[in-house]
Design an enzyme around this catalytic site. Structure first.
Site, short mmCIF file in Angstrom:
data_model
loop_
_atom_site.label_atom_id
_atom_site.label_comp_id
_atom_site.label_asym_id
_atom_site.label_seq_id
_atom_site.Cartn_x
_atom_site.Cartn_y
_atom_site.Cartn_z
CG ASP A 68 -0.30 -0.48 2.49
OD1 ASP A 68 0.93 -0.42 2.58
OD2 ASP A 68 -1.02 -0.90 3.41
CG HIS A 139 -6.04 -2.23 8.44
ND1 HIS A 139 -6.26 -0.99 8.99
CD2 HIS A 139 -4.71 -2.42 8.53
CE1 HIS A 139 -5.12 -0.47 9.39
NE2 HIS A 139 -4.15 -1.33 9.12
CD GLU A 144 -9.03 1.01 7.33
OE1 GLU A 144 -8.97 0.03 8.08
OE2 GLU A 144 -8.63 2.14 7.65
#
Ligand code: GLP
Length: 255
Positions: A68, A139, A144
């Protein structure tokens, strides 16, 4: 299948996780590693750095993809995950920086960036080993809690609790970006092998829920129960709730 490796403390957890990565690279020198940011894997990276500097592990053919990246943060900003990975890992090992991939949070067309990132993972042959941490809200990456499991790499609005948890890197919650790009759950689940590192009592509830309650998108890590090759490397503190509930293990290795 999920295998648990329980260690005495954070240092041992980090060493064990690093050993698993070492074995992976010894088996396949051009492995594609999926990498995580956050505090938990830092010790794992430190072990790998020291072994690399002592000639015990070679990253020259290794490729990496990160889970990410924050949106709206320049790569050169200390708070970006690109900066974090360079600083805590890549700049200290003999990896070729062009072999390290992280979503571009400043891309003009975020959807196109997400598609392109996923295509790149496919072109690189898929993830051989994905290292994961876990958020207290379950998460993985920045997937999420929500009503479904998002398959593809996508932009996500960060939960307030996540921004609060990550504010320690930013000084205040206000400064934490509101959005990020994350690999989707489908991408994570297509990794050949997953290693989840977890330490500390504050993660004990999350660890319990991930593997001993129903699979539930409101707790995204629970999907890992459906993966065929997950190794959880957890310290004793992170096992607290599992110990308290006296759950029975089929396959618990304690070191
Ligand atoms: C962050 C990252 C995750 C990480 C998790 C836990 O927000 N996006 O990839 O696993 O939260 O972080 P930490 O290891 O610092 O507890």
């Amino acid at each position: 299948m999920t295998r648990f490796i329980v260690t005495e403390n954070y240092e041992k957890m980090s060493e064990k996780a690093a050993l698993i990565i070492l074995q992976q690279i010894n088996k396949k020198d051009n492995s594609l590693l999926g990498l995580a940011t956050g505090s938990t894997p830092v010790g794992t990276y430190e072990n790998l750095i020291s072994w690399n500097q002592n000639g015990l592990i070679d990253f020259s053919a290794v490729k990496t993809v990160s889970l990410d990246e924050y949106m709206g943060v320049e790569e050169t900003n200390e708070q970006s995950y690109r900066w974090f990975m360079n600083e805590n890992f890549f700049n200290q090992i003999n990896i070729k920086i062009e072999n390290t991939h992280i979503p571009k949070g400043m891309a003009e067309d975020i959807d196109a960036e997400c598609k392109e990132y996923e295509r790149r993972i496919q072109l690189l042959g898929g993830i051989d080993l994905q290292l994961l941490g876990i958020g207290e809200n379950g998460h993985i990456g920045f997937n999420e809690p929500t009503s479904f499991f998002e398959k593809h790499t996508h932009a996500v609005a960060l939960k307030e609790s996540t921004r609060k948890a990550n504010s320690r890197f930013f000084g205040s919650v206000k400064s934490v970006p509101t959005h990020a790009i994350t690999m989707g759950i489908g991408v994570i689940m297509s990794s050949k092998r997953i290693v989840l590192v977890v330490n500390g009592e504050h993660k004990a509830e999350a660890l319990y829920k991930s593997f001993f309650e129903n699979v539930d998108p409101m707790f995204q890590a629970s999907i890992l129960q459906y993966h065929q090759d997950v190794t959880v490397v957890a310290d004793h503190d992170a096992m607290k709730v599992i110990y308290d509930k006296k759950v029975a293990f089929n396959d618990l290795i304690s070191l």
